[in-house]
Design an enzyme around this catalytic site. Structure first.
Site, PDB file in Angstrom:
ATOM      1  N   GLY A 204      62.154 -32.893  58.744  1.00 14.09           N
ATOM      2  CA  GLY A 204      61.731 -31.596  59.498  1.00 14.09           C
ATOM      3  C   GLY A 204      62.761 -30.559  59.802  1.00 14.09           C
ATOM      4  CB  SER A 205      62.861 -27.538  61.692  1.00 14.28           C
ATOM      5  OG  SER A 205      62.529 -28.252  63.028  1.00 14.28           O
ATOM      6  N   PRO A 206      65.892 -28.475  61.761  1.00 16.84           N
ATOM      7  CG  PRO A 206      67.661 -27.338  60.492  1.00 16.84           C
ATOM      8  CD  PRO A 206      66.164 -27.512  60.767  1.00 16.84           C
ATOM      9  CB  VAL A 208      61.822 -30.951  65.481  1.00 18.95           C
ATOM     10  CG1 VAL A 208      61.379 -32.025  65.980  1.00 18.95           C
ATOM     11  CG2 VAL A 208      61.207 -29.675  65.766  1.00 18.95           C
ATOM     12  N   GLY A 209      65.089 -31.731  65.086  1.00 20.29           N
ATOM     13  CA  GLY A 209      65.969 -32.904  64.637  1.00 20.29           C
ATOM     14  C   GLY A 209      67.155 -33.140  65.882  1.00 20.29           C
ATOM     15  CD  GLU A 226      66.888 -36.977  54.210  1.00 19.73           C
ATOM     16  OE1 GLU A 226      67.262 -35.827  53.655  1.00 19.73           O
ATOM     17  OE2 GLU A 226      66.940 -37.888  53.654  1.00 19.73           O
ATOM     18  CB  CYS A 260      63.568 -29.183  52.497  1.00 20.07           C
ATOM     19  SG  CYS A 260      63.510 -30.369  51.238  1.00 20.07           S
TER      20      CYS A 260
HETATM   21  P1  NAD Z   1      59.137 -29.651  62.180  1.00 24.37           P
HETATM   22  O1  NAD Z   1      60.579 -30.201  62.697  1.00 24.37           O
HETATM   23  O2  NAD Z   1      58.567 -28.500  63.208  1.00 24.37           O
HETATM   24  O3  NAD Z   1      58.122 -30.893  62.646  1.00 24.37           O
HETATM   25  C1  NAD Z   1      58.450 -32.182  61.797  1.00 24.37           C
HETATM   26  C2  NAD Z   1      57.794 -33.281  62.618  1.00 24.37           C
HETATM   27  O4  NAD Z   1      58.457 -33.443  64.027  1.00 24.37           O
HETATM   28  C3  NAD Z   1      56.316 -33.235  62.455  1.00 24.37           C
HETATM   29  O5  NAD Z   1      55.570 -34.296  62.463  1.00 24.37           O
HETATM   30  C4  NAD Z   1      56.079 -32.789  63.812  1.00 24.37           C
HETATM   31  O6  NAD Z   1      54.815 -32.957  64.803  1.00 24.37           O
HETATM   32  C5  NAD Z   1      57.149 -33.124  64.928  1.00 24.37           C
HETATM   33  N1  NAD Z   1      57.709 -32.489  65.948  1.00 24.37           N
HETATM   34  C6  NAD Z   1      57.468 -31.230  66.197  1.00 24.37           C
HETATM   35  N2  NAD Z   1      57.989 -31.142  67.259  1.00 24.37           N
HETATM   36  C7  NAD Z   1      58.354 -32.075  67.792  1.00 24.37           C
HETATM   37  C8  NAD Z   1      59.096 -32.242  69.196  1.00 24.37           C
HETATM   38  N3  NAD Z   1      59.422 -31.354  70.106  1.00 24.37           N
HETATM   39  N4  NAD Z   1      59.371 -33.602  69.523  1.00 24.37           N
HETATM   40  C9  NAD Z   1      59.190 -34.472  68.572  1.00 24.37           C
HETATM   41  N5  NAD Z   1      58.580 -34.363  67.408  1.00 24.37           N
HETATM   42  C10 NAD Z   1      58.321 -32.850  67.092  1.00 24.37           C
HETATM   43  O7  NAD Z   1      59.103 -29.242  60.759  1.00 24.37           O
HETATM   44  P2  NAD Z   1      57.983 -28.837  59.679  1.00 24.37           P
HETATM   45  O8  NAD Z   1      57.820 -27.450  60.103  1.00 24.37           O
HETATM   46  O9  NAD Z   1      56.960 -29.695  59.852  1.00 24.37           O
HETATM   47  O10 NAD Z   1      58.748 -28.869  58.651  1.00 24.37           O
HETATM   48  C11 NAD Z   1      59.526 -27.780  57.932  1.00 24.37           C
HETATM   49  C12 NAD Z   1      60.922 -28.196  57.966  1.00 24.37           C
HETATM   50  O11 NAD Z   1      61.208 -29.584  57.439  1.00 24.37           O
HETATM   51  C13 NAD Z   1      62.089 -27.226  57.260  1.00 24.37           C
HETATM   52  O12 NAD Z   1      63.269 -27.047  58.054  1.00 24.37           O
HETATM   53  C14 NAD Z   1      62.232 -28.121  55.976  1.00 24.37           C
HETATM   54  O13 NAD Z   1      63.588 -27.615  55.648  1.00 24.37           O
HETATM   55  C15 NAD Z   1      62.419 -29.359  56.566  1.00 24.37           C
HETATM   56  N6  NAD Z   1      62.402 -30.250  55.470  1.00 24.37           N
HETATM   57  C16 NAD Z   1      63.320 -31.063  55.189  1.00 24.37           C
HETATM   58  C17 NAD Z   1      63.259 -32.021  53.997  1.00 24.37           C
HETATM   59  C18 NAD Z   1      64.410 -32.836  53.616  1.00 24.37           C
HETATM   60  O14 NAD Z   1      64.156 -33.767  52.606  1.00 24.37           O
HETATM   61  N7  NAD Z   1      65.318 -32.581  53.901  1.00 24.37           N
HETATM   62  C19 NAD Z   1      61.881 -32.033  53.435  1.00 24.37           C
HETATM   63  C20 NAD Z   1      60.720 -31.148  53.772  1.00 24.37           C
HETATM   64  C21 NAD Z   1      61.106 -30.425  54.928  1.00 24.37           C
END
Ligand code: NAD
Length: 481
Positions: A204-206, A208-209, A226, A260
């Site tokens: 997911g996103s940095p 939320v990471g 990731e 991504c």
């Molecule tokens: P996101 O971080 O918003 O969400 C990812 C997951 O985290 C979802 O399941 C979501 O429900 C959960 N989440 C959201 N907020 C949360 C919180 N406050 N606490 C705990 N969990 C929470 O990301 P997104 O919008 O779904 O995806 C897009 C991002 O993911 C982009 O930054 C993209 O570059 C990245 N991405 C990375 C890869 C990789 O392999 N490196 C692959 C695909 C996407």
């Protein structure tokens, strides 16, 4: 589906606690730990059979169409095939990956042998995103099972049709003590993250990471992040402009830029800008408008996932244009359809919002340079990217760009294929990710590498107290003091 999501957001901490305790149960984990490669492969085979069943394949494709308007071709090439190839690679290698790996022992360990034993981490959590919602959930699941773990999955609430399909699949294929799935939004994820997982695999996103990392710290859970970021593509004065334009048009427009590892922005040698822009526009028309019916009518062009992201991307374009950027390639967007056309911006600066966050849409800001040092200065204005691409026919330039930058991964004269080779580690660096996955890297990621030493003969009595000068002399010899 709305009702289902509401129900899941309301899921109580007590229900999550009980799902977790089933997965965490001691005998269950021991049984999974003792399972052979054959037994683990049998479970993974069920996934393969499920997704290759034409009826299920159609349901998956329909869900991805509803979520992102993905064409059947993009579904098979970017969602299904990566899973099937992953499974085949696991079949081929799992037995070997699971074997204890003997390592050489130094002379100081005479009489002992050393090896690495791969143990499952235990109960692991997979949190997945919405952009490739099927494969980015199923691939980590395959590796988690291959390593012998019990798994809880929380897919993205945003790609709700695909999450629904994932739930049906998991519930049909696995018992609740092997793999469980919980749909829901951030509030559900927050409750899940209270539990002491042995490992968290997050895509997911940095932003939320960082939340995941804090939650993992509470239990000292290990984690893989990731993430995303702003991946540049450098186009030098020797690049083949026609094929570069084609590759970037593909990379930027696949899944409407919601990838991504898509090239986020381009840095191009000034002598090539005009030719590149001309070729890029020609390619976009060839790819998505060959019948002159408009890109919005192309069956191959995806939509932005939702209105929130649609408005976010438009506001990045507006901010850039209001601050002096020029839209050199574009057409009208369509709000009701979350449609944003391929757009190229020139005259962009790093102060603009579009350069401060990952675009995650079909918009390409283009910077120009005259000398190579400027490229490095540009790239160092931003955190280390997930990917860095170089389009060049000069080995000298390629070496210079590679040696003066860093990235999670790189491709030279190609885009985005770094994920395809299971022998290469995939993942970011700091802001773009922590930990590496793919092939054996993923198996190790979901395993505890237990270092083991076994005494075969001799002993260490010589170094036991009371110490004598002989010992001191011995160590002096060893370190040549
Ligand atoms: P996101 O971080 O918003 O969400 C990812 C997951 O985290 C979802 O399941 C979501 O429900 C959960 N989440 C959201 N907020 C949360 C919180 N406050 N606490 C705990 N969990 C929470 O990301 P997104 O919008 O779904 O995806 C897009 C991002 O993911 C982009 O930054 C993209 O570059 C990245 N991405 C990375 C890869 C990789 O392999 N490196 C692959 C695909 C996407």
């Amino acid at each position: 589906m709305e009702k289902l999501n509401k129900m899941n957001s309301d899921i109580s901490q007590t229900s999550i606690d009980s799902i977790f305790s089933i997965l965490k149960e001691k005998n269950n984990l021991q049984q999974l730990k003792n399972s052979s490669s054959k037994e683990r492969i049998a479970k993974i085979k069920k996934i393969e059979a499920y997704i290759l069943n034409p009826k299920n394949h159609n349901s998956i494709a329909q869900a991805l169409f509803k979520d992102l308007r993905k064409s059947n071709e993009e579904v098979i090439s970017t969602e299904i095939t990566p899973i099937v190839l992953t499974i085949k690679n696991v079949y081929k290698n799992l037995k070997d990956w699971m074997l204890d790996k003997h390592v050489p022992s130094p002379l100081t360990m005479a009489g002992m042998s050393s090896y690495v034993k791969y143990e499952p981490k235990g109960t692991v959590l997979i949190l997945s995103p919405w952009n490739y919602p099927f494969q980015l959930t199923v691939i980590p699941l395959i590796y988690a099972i291959a390593a012998g773990n019990a798994v809880l999955i929380k897919p993205s609430e945003i790609s709700k049709n695909t999450s629904g399909i994932l739930k049906l699949m998991i519930n049909e294929l696995f018992s609740e003590n092997e793999v469980a799935i919980l749909e829901g939004d951030a509030s559900v994820a927050t409750k899940i993250l209270k539990k002491p997982f042995n490992h968290i695999f997050f895509t997911g996103s940095p932003a939320v990471g960082k939340i995941i990392m804090r939650a993992a710290a509470e239990h000292l859970s290990s984690f893989t992040l990731e993430l995303g970021g702003k991946s540049p593509v450098i186009i030098d004065e020797t690049a083949n402009i026609k094929s570069t334009a084609e590759k970037i048009a593909w990379g930027k427009c696949l899944n409407s830029g919601q990838t991504c590892i898509a090239p986020d922005y381009a840095i191009i040698h000034k002598s090539k800008t005009a030719a590149f822009l001309k070729e890029f526009e020609k390619t976009i028309n060839k790819f998505y408008n060959s019948d002159n019916k408009g890109i919005e009518n192309s069956k191959d062009y995806c939509r932005i996932i939702n209105e929130k992201n649609y408005l976010r991307i438009l506001s990045l374009i507006d901010d850039a244009v209001n601050n002096g950027a020029q839209k050199v390639i574009s057409s009208s967007s369509i709000k009701e359809d979350n449609f944003i056309p391929p757009t190229v911006l020139t005259n962009v600066s790093f102060e603009m919002k579009i350069m401060q966050e990952e675009i995650f849409g079909p918009v390409l800001p283009v910077f120009e340079y005259e000398n190579k040092e400027e490229v490095i200065d540009y790239i160092h204005l931003l955190p280390t990217p997930l990917a860095l691409y170089i389009m060049s026919n000069s080995n000298k330039n390629i070496t210079y760009f590679m040696n003066n930058t860093s990235a999670g991964g790189s491709a030279i004269n190609e885009l985005m294929v770094t994920t395809v080779n299971p022998n290469l580690p995939f993942g970011g660096f700091n802001n773009s990710g922590i930990g590496k996955s793919n092939g054996k890297h993923s198996f190790i990621d979901f395993s505890n590498e237990r270092g083991v030493v076994k005494r075969k003969w001799g002993n260490l009595k010589l170094i036991y107290p009371p110490y004598s000068e002989k010992i001191y002399d011995l160590f002096k010899k060893i370190i040549r003091l």
